[in-house]
Scaffold this motif. Structure first.
Motif, short mmCIF file in Angstrom:
data_model
loop_
_atom_site.label_atom_id
_atom_site.label_comp_id
_atom_site.label_asym_id
_atom_site.label_seq_id
_atom_site.Cartn_x
_atom_site.Cartn_y
_atom_site.Cartn_z
N ILE A 117 0.84 -1.21 0.00
CA ILE A 117 0.00 0.00 0.00
C ILE A 117 0.87 1.25 0.00
N SER A 118 1.92 1.24 0.79
CA SER A 118 2.80 2.42 0.90
C SER A 118 3.51 2.72 -0.42
N ILE A 119 4.03 1.69 -1.08
CA ILE A 119 4.74 1.91 -2.34
C ILE A 119 3.80 2.49 -3.38
N LEU A 120 2.62 1.90 -3.54
CA LEU A 120 1.68 2.41 -4.55
C LEU A 120 1.21 3.83 -4.21
N THR A 121 0.98 4.09 -2.94
CA THR A 121 0.51 5.42 -2.53
C THR A 121 1.58 6.48 -2.78
N VAL A 122 2.81 6.19 -2.41
CA VAL A 122 3.90 7.16 -2.61
C VAL A 122 4.12 7.42 -4.10
N ILE A 123 4.10 6.37 -4.90
CA ILE A 123 4.26 6.55 -6.35
C ILE A 123 3.13 7.43 -6.90
N HIS A 124 1.90 7.11 -6.52
CA HIS A 124 0.75 7.89 -6.99
C HIS A 124 0.88 9.36 -6.61
N HIS A 125 1.16 9.60 -5.33
CA HIS A 125 1.22 10.98 -4.85
C HIS A 125 2.39 11.75 -5.46
N PHE A 126 3.52 11.06 -5.66
CA PHE A 126 4.66 11.72 -6.29
C PHE A 126 4.30 12.16 -7.71
N ILE A 127 3.62 11.32 -8.45
CA ILE A 127 3.20 11.68 -9.81
C ILE A 127 2.21 12.84 -9.77
N VAL A 128 1.24 12.77 -8.87
CA VAL A 128 0.24 13.85 -8.77
C VAL A 128 0.91 15.18 -8.47
N PHE A 129 1.79 15.22 -7.46
CA PHE A 129 2.41 16.49 -7.09
C PHE A 129 3.44 16.95 -8.11
N SER A 130 4.12 16.01 -8.76
CA SER A 130 5.07 16.38 -9.82
C SER A 130 4.34 17.05 -10.98
N SER A 140 11.38 20.45 -3.46
CA SER A 140 11.20 20.27 -2.01
C SER A 140 9.72 20.25 -1.64
N SER A 141 8.92 21.07 -2.30
CA SER A 141 7.47 21.05 -2.06
C SER A 141 6.85 19.75 -2.54
N ILE A 142 7.32 19.25 -3.68
CA ILE A 142 6.81 17.99 -4.21
C ILE A 142 7.11 16.86 -3.23
N ILE A 143 8.34 16.79 -2.74
CA ILE A 143 8.73 15.73 -1.82
C ILE A 143 7.99 15.84 -0.50
N SER A 144 7.91 17.04 0.07
CA SER A 144 7.23 17.19 1.37
C SER A 144 5.74 16.89 1.25
N ASN A 145 5.10 17.39 0.20
CA ASN A 145 3.68 17.09 0.01
C ASN A 145 3.45 15.60 -0.23
N THR A 146 4.34 14.96 -0.99
CA THR A 146 4.22 13.53 -1.25
C THR A 146 4.31 12.74 0.05
N ILE A 147 5.31 13.04 0.87
CA ILE A 147 5.51 12.30 2.11
C ILE A 147 4.36 12.52 3.09
N ILE A 154 -2.16 6.66 3.68
CA ILE A 154 -1.86 5.29 4.08
C ILE A 154 -2.59 4.92 5.37
N ILE A 155 -2.57 5.81 6.34
CA ILE A 155 -3.27 5.55 7.61
C ILE A 155 -4.76 5.36 7.38
N ILE A 156 -5.38 6.26 6.63
CA ILE A 156 -6.82 6.15 6.37
C ILE A 156 -7.12 4.91 5.54
#
Length: 168
Positions: A117-130, A140-147, A154-156
Motif C-alpha cells: 500500500i505504501s509503495i503504490l501510494t507514494v508513487i501515486h502521490h509523487f506523480i500527482v504532485f510532480s 522540495s514542495s513535491i517531496i514534502s507534500n508527497t511524504i 496510508i493511515i486512512i
C-alpha cells in the motif's frame, strides 16, 4: 450479477463520492488532502482482465479530475499505479508467497500489505504532485507534500481496509 463485479462497482462509486464530496474539502494543516480513492486500484482482484482494469483505473482518475478540476493529473497517476501494481506485488510478496487465485490483501502479513500500500501510494502521490507543480524549482514542495499526504492516505487506507473488507 457476479458478487465481485457488484462489490467493485459499489467500491468504485463509494470511493469517488467520498473523495469528491468529503475528502476534497478537507485540507489538514492547510494543504494535506487524503486521496483514498486509490484503494479501488489496490483492492481490485488480481485475476481479472488487465485491459479492463487499466481502462477502469483511468476512468476512476478521470472522474476525480473532472470533479477536482485538476486536468488529468489523477488519471495519469492512477493509470500508472494500476499498470505497476502487479510487478510491485510480485516484488513485495516474492514468488513463493504469490497465488493469483487465493490472493487477498487481508490474508497476507500486515508488513507486506503495509509495504504494498505504501509503495503504490507514494508513487501515486509523487506523480500527482510532480504534475501539479511541474517544476524542478518546487522539488522540495513535491517531496514534502508527497511524504505528508502519503502518510495520511496510508493511515486512512489501512483503517478502511481493516474496517470495510472481509478477511478470507
Amino acid at each position: 450479477m457476479n458478487s465481485s463485479i457488484l462489490n467493485n462497482s459499489i467500491r468504485f462509486i463509494g470511493l469517488v463520492l467520498l473523495q469528491v464530496f468529503v475528502l476534497n474539502h478537507i485540507n489538514l494543516f492547510g494543504y494535506l488532502n487524503p486521496m483514498i480513492y486509490i484503494l479501488w486500484v489496490i483492492l481490485f482482484p488480481i485475476r481479472k482482465d488487465k485491459g479492463v482494469f487499466l481502462i477502469l483505473s483511468f476512468l476512476l482518475g478521470l472522474t476525480i479530475d473532472f470533479f477536482s478540476d485538476s486536468g488529468g493529473i489523477n488519471a495519469a497517476a492512477t493509470l500508472f499505479i494500476a499498470y505497476v501494481r502487479l510487478p510491485i506485488l510480485k516484488a513485495v510478496l516474492k514468488k513463493t508467497d504469490f497465488d493469483y487465485l487465493l490472493f487477498n490483501l487481508r490474508a497476507i502479513s500486515f508488513g507486506k500489505a503495509f509495504l504494498f500500500i505504501s509503495i503504490l501510494t507514494v508513487i501515486h502521490h509523487f506523480i500527482v504532485f510532480s504534475l501539479e507543480y511541474f517544476s524542478l524549482n518546487s522539488f522540495s514542495s513535491i517531496i514534502s507534500n508527497t511524504i505528508l499526504t502519503s502518510g495520511i492516505t496510508i493511515i486512512i487506507s489501512i483503517l478502511g481496509i481493516i474496517l470495510f473488507t472481509k478477511k478470507k
